[in-house]
Design a protein around this motif. Structure first.
Motif: not given
Length: 854
Positions: A474-480, A487-488
């Motif tokens: 989820l962290k990688a998704q938010y960053e992308q 939020e990250v």
């Protein structure tokens, strides 16, 4: 454009590590925990970065790390152990097939499928159909079944999913690098790639043959992205399910026609061709054409032989799910090919129509497959019934339950989805036999011997690991997506490793109703935010690129998950693939499935949680209509089918909330003094004990073997013998029966009941005498039956059973038959006399649906 001179660079492995290459290129590692751990040990970070691809990993790993490994005695000892285990597996002489069918030396199955989901680093699959096909190969390998797979090698494969800030699905199509994947080109004796060709309008299209070794089973994949083809034809194998109808037709020509030619080039002669969906139906045509050429026989004679050795499996619960092509498109691509079959083009088009003379009907690949197969099956008991209902229009006069379509319920390759921890626990308490004889119910019965404490410890550990995985992803998704740093950072706190976790992951088609759980958001929020008994939801899945309805379901979930009250309790993970699937099925407590019955042909995602100790809540559709038992999970409704879909959604959403609030959540949080949910654990053990030995592909593939592959091989060989004598006789017989069937007429029916009384006692027998006209046919050509059963309110026979009547005598063209109907139960009953053709070499009524009723 400048001239490019290609060359292939391979990893430079120290001498003591040469065995790594063979391990990497045999996908047995994909379901062997020890081999996976061995590659992880080489470089854990690189294993993840490579997408769990040992071939890419070996090509990019630092040479210094390889030199270190070559000096590491413990690493080398593990490599020897893994290599020995792999060699023992590949060379084993006591496989199930050799033990159970030692005299079956001539069997060779070719399994055709548009997609194969074997491992995430070979992205040539989109969903359940492909994963099922991959599991079919894996279990065929484990069981030692002589089978090869045939498919397409996609340059881009299925898309990668990412979401916009609004939650709308977008697609990316990264290029597959075949030279860094576990695929290898098939080479001739001179070391050159092997190609096959298919005639297209005004040109020839070539395909290169690649090979993927799946344990003992080879999978041959065809690739048109080669310099011999023009740029447009190079794109044929670009995308799975991409493009328009014409592109789909091209792909299916390559799969079926070029696929059969690839097997011939490799000197593989299948006795059985198994077409996994109608996409592969052209393989049956090519098989027929080749036999015509080899034996100098006509199309009808050759088709009798090849159809005897063909099996068609359909996964589609609605007619719209089949591939349809307009006749003008078929004429452009198949005009010359049909000439080689020696039949008029109109006759060819009729082979793909339910009503051959209906010129408004499009060409249906499923009908073509059915017309060239002696066997057809759906993929669950309910789906078999649905398929028979769909097909009934092509069998006028036949009761629905006598439509010649059966079923083999799907399964999953258990070892591909079970966690290492659970596998070790089963080894300790029920013995290692379960891994090789997964359908052995006696082995699974010993699950009861596993201490509750240890089983629950594994469940908690896997839930914790799933939460860590979800947070990282989820962290990688938010960053992308470019979300804020705040939020990250919040992704570190999503989900609770101790909370009841519901998983929902599948293709986001609208009939699967991914948002049914969101129907009453206030009620759902109360469930998710109960501080004493919290519930959390993990969701994943892709919508088809052209399915805006499915994409909107994802968007609705994303918007709901942003609600401040629940943002830590519901997570949607992007880019659903086999890796993500494994983490979910190994960690969730509940697997949720909410299709609109009877739209789920089988479904297999819920089967994947079984051996991992997860439980199912599902609409009783597909496999769950067979698997549900109050001791093993929960059913949303009892299989009702509603005329109003909106009312159905409301009713089943309320039923789902009730199950969660009143049964699931209380049971999960009902803890004994030692903190264990004893009743919940008992249900886990019931689920594993009762369902694991049934819903697996070892059971499924052995069923295919014994019910279809072996009999089909025998029929094929029998019709092929003596220069196709029986096949030629069969063609003549069929034509004679068709010509004479209009003359078949039932003249009179007499019974002891009509002569004496229409009231009979249970246990008595009613004598039946029939006179009928057979024209030029004889008693050896027909079956005469009394179709007997209870009568409904319209005085029609229901749940009828055929009772054979025996030939008694003949007077000229009139034949007399007699028999008896035993009255086994009381009530209003009836019967009707019918006549059907019969021939031991024919697949009836599949090939010739003729029936005459009284």
């Amino acid at each position: 454009m400048p001239t490019v001179h290609p060359f292939h660079v391979i990893p430079s492995l120290p001498g003591s590590l040469q065995g790594l290459r063979a391990l990497a290129f045999n996908l047995r590692w994909a379901w062997d925990h020890e081999t996976i751990e061995f590659f992880r040990r080489l470089d854990r970070d690189l294993w993840e970065q490579s997408g769990h691809n040992p071939v890419r990993m070996l090509g990019t790993i630092d040479q210094e790390r390889l030199r270190e490994a070559a000096q590491d005695e413990a690493f080398l000892a593990q490599m020897d152990r893994v290599n020995r285990a792999t060699e023992n597996y590949l060379r084993a002489a006591n496989t199930w097939f050799r033990r159970a069918h030692a005299d079956a030396h001539n069997v060779q199955v070719a399994y055709f499928s548009m997609e194969f989901g074997i491992t995430e680093c070979l992205p040539i699959y989109s969903g359940g159909l492909g994963v099922l096909a991959g599991d079919h190969l894996k279990s065929s390998s484990d069981l030692g079944i002589p089978l090869v797979g045939v498919g397409l090698l996609y340059q881009q494969g299925y898309f990668h999913q990412y979401l916009t800030s609004d939650g709308w699905q977008q697609e990316r199509y990264p290029e597959n690098d075949f030279y860094n994947m576990p695929v290898q080109p098939e080479l001739d004796v001179a070391g050159h790639p092997i190609y096959v060709s298919v005639d297209f309008p005004g040109r020839v299209v070539y395909a290169q043959i690649w090979k993927v070794q799946v344990g003992r089973v080879p999978l041959y994949l065809l690739d048109t992205n080669i310099e011999q083809n023009n740029p447009a034809d190079q794109n044929i194998t670009d995308q799975l399910y991409g493009g328009d109808k014409e592109m789909r037709l091209k792909q299916e020509m390559i799969l079926g026609i070029a696929g059969m030619r690839a097997l011939a080039k490799l000197e593989i002669r299948p006795t059985v061709c198994h077409m996994n969906e109608g996409h592969a139906a052209f393989a049956a045509l090519e098989r027929t054409r080749v036999l015509m050429e080899e034996k100098n026989v006509d199309y009808k004679q050759a088709r009798e032989v090849t159809a005897a050795g063909n099996l068609f499996t359909t996964h589609t619960p609605v007619p719209a799910g089949f591939d349809f092509f307009p006749p003008d498109l078929l004429h452009r691509y198949f005009g010359a090919y049909v000439e080689s079959l020696g039949i008029p083009f109109d006759e060819f088009i009729a082979l793909g129509r339910v009503h051959g003379d209906d010129h408004d009907e499009q060409f249906n690949m499923a009908v073509l497959a059915l017309r060239h197969s002696h066997n057809c099956n759906g993929v669950s008991k309910l789906h078999g019934k649905v398929t028979r209902r769909m097909a009934q229009v092509g069998f006028p006069g036949f009761p629905e339950d006598e439509i010649p379509i059966t079923h083999v319920t799907n399964g999953i390759h258990t070892r591909s989805f079970i966690s290492q921890e659970m596998s070790d626990l089963l080894d300790r308490y029920i013995g290692g036999r379960w891994q090789w004889d997964i359908s052995d119910s006696n082995a699974w019965a010993r699950v009861e011997e596993i201490p509750d404490e240890e089983l629950w410890r594994v469940r908690e550990r896997r839930r914790e690991r799933m939460v860590v995985f979800a947070r990282t992803r989820l962290k990688a998704q938010y960053e992308q997506r470019g979300m804020s740093e705040f939020e990250v950072r919040q992704t570190r706190e999503v989900l609770n490793p101790d909370a009841l976790t519901i998983g929902f992951a599948r293709r986001f088609a609208t009939y699967k109703r991914a948002t049914l759980l969101l129907s009453d958001q206030e009620r759902l929020i109360r469930l998710l935010t109960d501080s004493g008994r919290p519930v959390q939801i993990l969701m994943a899945g892709k919508a088809h690129p052209r399915d805006d309805g499915g994409k909107d379901l994802i968007r609705q979930i994303i918007h709901f998950a942003r609600n401040e009250e629940v943002r830590h309790r519901i997570v949607f993970l992007e880019d659903y693939d086999l890796s993500l699937a494994r983490h979910l099925v190994q960690g969730v407590d509940i697997w949720l499935n909410t299709p609109r019955r009877p739209m789920e042909a089988s479904g297999t995602s819920g089967m994947k949680v079984l051996a991992n100790g997860g439980l199912n809540i599902s609409i009783p559709d597909g496999w769950w209509a067979e698997g549900y038992d109050p001791r093993v999970g929960w059913s949303i409704g009892r299989g009702e089918e509603y005329p109003d879909p909106d009312y159905q959604d409301r009713a089943e959403a309320n039923a789902l909330y009730d199950i969660l609030e009143k049964e699931v959540v209380p049971l999960f949080y009902d803890r004994s003094t030692d903190g264990l949910p004893r009743a919940w654990i008992a249900r886990i053990k019931n689920s594993m004990r009762l369902l694991c030995p049934v819903f697996n592909t070892h059971r499924m593939v052995s069923e295919y073997t014994e019910r279809f592959y072996l009999p089909a091989t025998d029929r094929h060989e029998a019709l092929l013998a003596e220069d196709l004598k029986r096949a030629k006789d069969l063609v003549v017989w069929k034509q004679r029966v068709r010509d004479q069937w209009a003359n078949v007429r039932i003249e009179s029916v007499r019974t002891t009941a009509t002569e004496d009384t229409d009231i009979l006692c249970v246990g008595t027998a009613m004598q039946v005498s029939v006179t009928l006209q057979l024209g030029a046919l004889g008693p050896e050509d027909v079956l005469v039956q009394a179709y007997h059963g209870p009568l409904d309110v319209n005085h029609q026979v229901t749940r009828g059973k055929p009772i054979p009547l025996q030939w008694h005598s003949r007077e000229g063209d009139i034949h007399h038959y007699e028999g008896a109907i035993t009255c086994a139960i009381s009530g209003l009953q009836g019967f009707s006399v019918r006549v059907l053709p019969t021939n031991p070499d024919a697949a009836l009524p599949l090939e010739m649906p003729l029936i005459t009723w009284e």
